[in-house]
Every structure is written in structure tokens, then in C-alpha cells.
Scaffold this active site. Structure first.
Site, short mmCIF file in Angstrom:
data_model
loop_
_atom_site.label_atom_id
_atom_site.label_comp_id
_atom_site.label_asym_id
_atom_site.label_seq_id
_atom_site.Cartn_x
_atom_site.Cartn_y
_atom_site.Cartn_z
N GLY A 83 34.80 21.41 63.51
CA GLY A 83 34.83 22.46 64.30
C GLY A 83 33.32 23.41 64.14
N HIS A 84 33.41 24.40 65.17
CA HIS A 84 32.12 25.09 65.08
C HIS A 84 31.79 25.71 63.57
CE1 HIS A 84 34.58 29.02 66.75
NE2 HIS A 84 34.86 28.48 65.69
N ASN A 85 30.63 26.18 63.49
CA ASN A 85 30.10 26.43 62.20
C ASN A 85 30.47 26.15 60.99
OD1 ASN A 85 31.05 29.48 64.12
ND2 ASN A 85 28.93 29.18 63.41
#
Length: 361
Positions: free
Chosen positions: A252-254
Site C-alpha cells: 500500500g501507499h507510503n
């Protein structure tokens, strides 16, 4: 192409026991190898196969060679502390020798924006698209139907297999390997709830949060087929050096994945999670968002991680397969744990009361 054991030892190290002029041209398992093939022993439980193998030579650790004793006589070995890693390096060498490099250049069907920079030594296959501002490094190989978005940088000696998509604003370090169907830099799963009311009267919508970060992939990273790595919401998603990611993994993001970590197939890592260095994430592991795993953490297959694991060690939460009847009995016990707890409490209370009465008497 066959090489002598002496040539292999000169390139990769190791001590030759037996005939250094023995030639091998391929690798094979101990129980299938022939006289011109090289086998290896990485697991001592297969030691007996060394005594019967037809291999021309065997990669073996010093301790295992000692265990063979007289059975080693007349056989050829390269003795090395890590036969498995030695085998991997030899295998890669044989592949490189068998597959001559493709000629540099751009296939006529490729679409290269005039504002992109493509190294003269790069190999650009059929129907590849490279958008404006993208940079393709020296000796990089982009196979058929690869897409490279605007401003993305592909490092030297990287190999993108067919149908890989690298969105805009991403960076792949040198020697990256990305297998077919992988998508790097797609939008992270970010939506802000904007609802009012309750139940059937609830109105509103999920408001998409633009994902303006990118993905930074370090040197010597390998990414498996159909794996997806989301771009950051504001900062970048980061995959550090020498990370190895299997097929069908979602990151996922980050997220930040530390150097030398390996992630097995079908694992899912929710956004803003940090995984330390030298970690091992088993197949189908699920990791919640906004948690941190420290360095040298091992999570076994199908485990669920819902909180941070800062301390190095092995963590398991999966239930191993058992016979169906045993599972049903265990499930029945779990469903009745609250009743069993209440019965135990009642028995403890009754026992305490009896002991009190006996003491008073």
C-alpha cells in the site's frame, strides 16, 4: 558451455576436492544429475543422496563433507560454507552464457516521446511506451508492451519483462528486475468519508484523495509477476536495496520496506506500514496499516499482523491444517469458551467457599 571445477573455483571461490579438471555444463538435483552436471547439498537430510548421485561434482559444506567420510572417496566436490548461494551464482552464470544479450536499440513499433531519454545501449522491445521526461538507463531492457510514465527513471542494467507498467514519477534503481504484469505507482487506496445521517437516510460519498507521491525502488530489487506497489499519498512509497518480492503481493501507499527483506507470494501490506531490514514475510501474510516491524522480524505464512512488532523474532498467528473432524471439535470448544470460563469461575468460587468453611471449623 562446460567449465572445469578449477574455473568455477577461480571465479566463485571454494576448495576443490577431487579432480579439478572435471567439466560441468549444467546444474541438476542430486538424485537426477549426470556426469557432466553439478549438484549441491544444502540440506543435510539429503546427505545419503551424495553417496549415490551420478553428478560430476557436488557443492558441499565442510561439515557435510566430513560426515561423508570414506563415501567421499573418488568423488569431486567444491567445498564452500554456503552451497546454496554458490549454486545460485553458478546457475546465473550458466543462464548468462546460454542467452546472448539482445542487440541494443528501439523496436520500430515502440512509442518513445521526444522528451524522453533512452540510453543508446538500452533494449526497447515491441510496443513499448516511454512518456515525456522518462529516463531509461544504460543496458536497461524493456520487453514487449512495457509502459513507462512521464518523469520515471529506470536504472542501469534493469530488466522489465512484458506488460510491466511503471506509472509517472517513479524511480527504479540499477539492476532492478520487474516481472510480467507488475504495476508500480498506481494510486494508493485513499478516500475521505463525507457522509451525513444514519441508516437508510445516510447520504454523501467517498472523496478520492489524490496520490501525489511516487515510488522509489532501490538497487538490486526484484519484483514478482502481478505484484502491485502503490504510490504515496504525499511522500513516496520506498522499497530499499536488495528487497525481493514474490508474485501477487500488494504494498500500500507510503509503505517503507527495509533493505534485504523478502516477501512471499500473496502477502498484503496496508498503507503507511514500515518493515525493517532483513525481515522475512511469509506467503499470504496480512499486515495492517500504520504499524512497524523491526529489523530481523520473521512472520510465518498466513499470519495476521494487527500491531507493531518492534522486536526481532519469529511471529505466528495462523492455524495449521488439521483433519476436518478435529477442526470441528476445536471450533466447538472456541465457541463455548465463555461458558467454560463461567463454569470455572463458579467452581473456583465454590471451592473457595468450602475452604473458608473448613478453616472456620
Amino acid at each position: 558451455m562446460a567449465l572445469t571445477l578449477e574455473a568455477l573455483a577461480a571465479r566463485f571461490g571454494g576448495e576443490i576436492v577431487g579432480d579439478g579438471r572435471c567439466e560441468v555444463g549444467a546444474l541438476a538435483p542430486l538424485d537426477q544429475a549426470g556426469p557432466r552436471q553439478l549438484a549441491f547439498l544444502a540440506n543435510p537430510k539429503y546427505l545419503a543422496q551424495v553417496e549415490t548421485t551420478g553428478a560430476g561434482a557436488v557443492l558441499i559444506a565442510p561439515g557435510d563433507l566430513e560426515k561423508l567420510g570414506a563415501a567421499a572417496h573418488g568423488r569431486n566436490f567444491i567445498v564452500t560454507p554456503n552451497p546454496y548461494a554458490y549454486f545460485a551464482r553458478v546457475a546465473q552464470m550458466f543462464i548468462d552464457l546460454a542467452a546472448p544479450p539482445r542487440a541494443a536499440g528501439v523496436h520500430p513499433s515502440a512509442t518513445i516521446d521526444p522528451a524522453a531519454q533512452v540510453a543508446a545501449s538500452a533494449v526497447i522491445g515491441p510496443h513499448v511506451t516511454v512518456e515525456a521526461g522518462a529516463v531509461i538507463g544504460e543496458r536497461a531492457q524493456l520487453d514487449a508492451n512495457v509502459f513507462v510514465g512521464r518523469g520515471t527513471r529506470i536504472g542501469d542494467d534493469s530488466h522489465l519483462y512484458p506488460n510491466v507498467a511503471i506509472y509517472h514519477g517513479c524511480t527504479l534503481g540499477p539492476r532492478a528486475i520487474v516481472h510480467s504484469g507488475a504495476v508500480i505507482g498506481s494510486d494508493g487506496f485513499g478516500f475521505a468519508p463525507d457522509f451525513v445521517g444514519e441508516g437508510d437516510a445516510r447520504t454523501g460519498a467517498w472523496v478520492k484523495i489524490p496520490q501525489v507521491g511516487g515510488v522509489k525502488v532501490g538497487p538490486d530489487v526484484e519484483i514478482g509477476a502481478n505484484t502491485t506497489i502503490d504510490r504515496g499519498a504525499m511522500a513516496d512509497t520506498v522499497i530499499d536495496e536488495c528487497v525481493k518480492i514474490d508474485n501477487l503481493v500488494q504494498i500500500g501507499h507510503n509503505c517503507r520496506i527495509g533493505a534485504y527483506t523478502v516477501i512471499a507470494g500473496c502477502a498484503g501490506i496496508a498503507g503507511s506500514t514500515t518493515i525493517g531490514k532483513h525481515c522475512m514475510i511469509g506467503g499470504a501474510v496480512g499486515i495492517a496499516g500504520h504499524v512497524t516491524l523491526g529489523d530481523y522480524v520473521i512472520v510465518t505464512a498466513k499470519s495476521g499482523v494487527s500491531k507493531s512488532l518492534p522486536k526481532a523474532g519469529i511471529y505466528t498467528s495462523a492455524f495449521p491444517a488439521v483433519e476436518h473432524g478435529d477442526w470441528n471439535r476445536s471450533a466447538a470448544l472456541v465457541r463455548n469458551l465463555d461458558k467454560l470460563r463461567d463454569r470455572i469461575k463458579a467452581l473456583e468460587t465454590a471451592l473457595a467457599a468450602r475452604e473458608g468453611d473448613a478453616g472456620g471449623a
